[in-house]
Write an enzyme that holds these catalytic residues in place. Structure first.
Site, PDB file in Angstrom:
ATOM      1  N   ASN A  87     -42.045   8.132  55.270  1.00 33.73           N
ATOM      2  CA  ASN A  87     -41.657   7.993  56.671  1.00 33.73           C
ATOM      3  C   ASN A  87     -42.839   8.273  57.599  1.00 33.73           C
ATOM      4  OD1 ASN A  87     -39.102   7.512  55.662  1.00 33.73           O
ATOM      5  ND2 ASN A  87     -38.420   9.622  55.949  1.00 33.73           N
ATOM      6  N   ASP A 114     -42.352   9.095  60.937  1.00 33.96           N
ATOM      7  CA  ASP A 114     -41.785   9.673  62.159  1.00 33.96           C
ATOM      8  C   ASP A 114     -42.266  11.081  62.474  1.00 33.96           C
ATOM      9  OD1 ASP A 114     -40.198  11.279  60.340  1.00 33.96           O
ATOM     10  OD2 ASP A 114     -38.779   9.615  60.218  1.00 33.96           O
ATOM     11  N   HIS A 117     -47.831   7.050  54.331  1.00 34.45           N
ATOM     12  CA  HIS A 117     -47.896   5.832  55.149  1.00 34.45           C
ATOM     13  C   HIS A 117     -48.335   6.112  56.578  1.00 34.45           C
ATOM     14  CE1 HIS A 117     -44.898   3.631  52.262  1.00 34.45           C
ATOM     15  NE2 HIS A 117     -46.108   3.734  51.760  1.00 34.45           N
ATOM     16  N   CYS A 155     -64.615   4.074  67.348  1.00 37.19           N
ATOM     17  CA  CYS A 155     -65.202   5.403  67.559  1.00 37.19           C
ATOM     18  C   CYS A 155     -64.235   6.493  67.083  1.00 37.19           C
ATOM     19  CB  CYS A 155     -65.580   5.581  69.032  1.00 37.19           C
ATOM     20  SG  CYS A 155     -64.186   5.997  70.122  1.00 37.19           S
ATOM     21  N   GLY A 172     -33.456   9.846  49.334  1.00 42.11           N
ATOM     22  CA  GLY A 172     -33.341   8.771  50.308  1.00 42.11           C
ATOM     23  C   GLY A 172     -34.407   7.703  50.222  1.00 42.11           C
ATOM     24  N   THR A 173     -34.951   7.487  49.054  1.00 42.79           N
ATOM     25  CA  THR A 173     -35.938   6.422  48.887  1.00 42.79           C
ATOM     26  C   THR A 173     -35.457   5.425  47.836  1.00 42.79           C
ATOM     27  OG1 THR A 173     -38.178   5.864  48.135  1.00 42.79           O
ATOM     28  CG2 THR A 173     -37.259   7.949  47.352  1.00 42.79           C
ATOM     29  N   ASN A 223     -29.378  10.009  46.501  1.00 39.16           N
ATOM     30  CA  ASN A 223     -29.351   8.654  47.052  1.00 39.16           C
ATOM     31  C   ASN A 223     -27.973   8.047  46.795  1.00 39.16           C
ATOM     32  OD1 ASN A 223     -29.894   5.897  47.776  1.00 39.16           O
ATOM     33  ND2 ASN A 223     -32.054   6.262  47.362  1.00 39.16           N
ATOM     34  N   PRO A 224     -27.311   7.496  47.823  1.00 39.99           N
ATOM     35  CA  PRO A 224     -26.013   6.865  47.579  1.00 39.99           C
ATOM     36  C   PRO A 224     -26.099   5.657  46.648  1.00 39.99           C
ATOM     37  CG  PRO A 224     -26.375   7.227  49.931  1.00 39.99           C
ATOM     38  CD  PRO A 224     -27.681   7.475  49.241  1.00 39.99           C
ATOM     39  N   ALA A 251     -28.457  12.215  52.394  1.00 41.55           N
ATOM     40  CA  ALA A 251     -29.403  13.333  52.373  1.00 41.55           C
ATOM     41  C   ALA A 251     -28.863  14.583  53.050  1.00 41.55           C
ATOM     42  CB  ALA A 251     -30.721  12.900  53.027  1.00 41.55           C
TER      43      ALA A 251
END
EC number: 2.3.1.286
Length: 252
Positions: free
Chosen positions: A106, A108, A123, A134, A193-194, A219-220, A237
């Site tokens: 993520n 965020d 990421h 610069c 959750g991945t 994870n569902p 999660a």
């Protein structure tokens, strides 16, 4: 129950690696990738491109204004979101451990915001802006203050968000940190959750499982690692992590 087993594994661990994806931030109102703002599911951009093309390193080199257009759209769709109980629970569990790392896909910045200290944001971070020429960099909470294709105030070169665009290499320094910590080993590895599509996300789990290290998946949906883990929680999660935390810290 599996949640009891997961709680026991984390309660007895001295070290842990948490690997997180979009599902951890879903409760914050941040949609999963291709569903962002309802813009990109199975349709091209205004320029007739796949969103992966528009958000590629190659496009940024040729037409940075196109890449910035969709980076702005993504940021606008996520604006106002705040960290949630899943981020907070991971940070609380971290404080119980001698050593803990979070490897997240993520961008965020919510894990650090929740108090996690050892974060490998593989990421990048959407709120960190870099100059392409610069050393200038800045933290930007709200892209509304940025021009459509912003320029560096120091040298007038094009700025870019500190994120890995499609087709770009992962940042070497973060890869090296991950390698170093994996070499030290962990008592438990937790994937949350991945969808586990990238090898650098699946490998730590699969190698741990192969070595007999306890592994947990939250994870569902079923993923490529679901059959390999020691404990699988088919839950969202927040629900799973709050349940684990309540068992580790009853009354906390």
């Amino acid at each position: 129950m599996s949640i009891e087993r997961a709680s026991a594994l984390l309660a007895s661990a001295r070290s842990a690696l948490f690997i997180t994806g979009a599902g951890v931030s879903a409760a914050s109102g941040i949609p999963t990738y291709r569903g962002i703002g309802g813009l990109y599911s199975d349709k091209a951009t205004d320029e007739g491109l796949a969103i992966e093309e528009a958000l590629s390193g190659e496009m940024f080199q040729r037409r940075p204004e196109v890449t910035w257009k969709y980076v702005h759209q993504i940021e606008r769709a996520c604006r106002g979101a705040r960290l949630n109980a899943a981020h907070a629970a991971i940070a609380r569990i971290e404080r119980r451990l001698e050593r803990c790392w979070v490897l997240t896909q993520n961008v965020d910045g919510f894990h650090r915001g929740a108090g996690s200290t050892n974060v490998i944001d593989i990421h990048g971070d959407l709120h960190r802006i870099l100059c392409t020429r610069c050393p200038y960099e800045a933290h930007v909470d709200d892209y509304a203050e940025l021009a459509p294709c912003p320029r560096c105030p120091a040298c007038a070169a094009v700025l870019r968000p500190d994120v890995v665009l499609f087709g770009e290499m992962l940042p070497l320094e973060k890869v090296e940190i991950l390698r170093r910590e994996l070499a030290r080993g962990f008592d438990v590895v937790v994937s949350i959750g991945t969808s586990s599509l990238f090898p650098y996300i699946t490998r730590p789990v699969l190698e741990a499982a192969h070595s007999g290290v306890p592994t947990i998946e939250i994870n569902p949906a079923l993923t490529a690692i679901s059959t390999a883990v020691s404990v699988r929680l088919p839950m969202r999660a927040v629900e799973a992590l709050e349940g684990i935390l309540s068992r580790i810290e009853p009354g906390g």
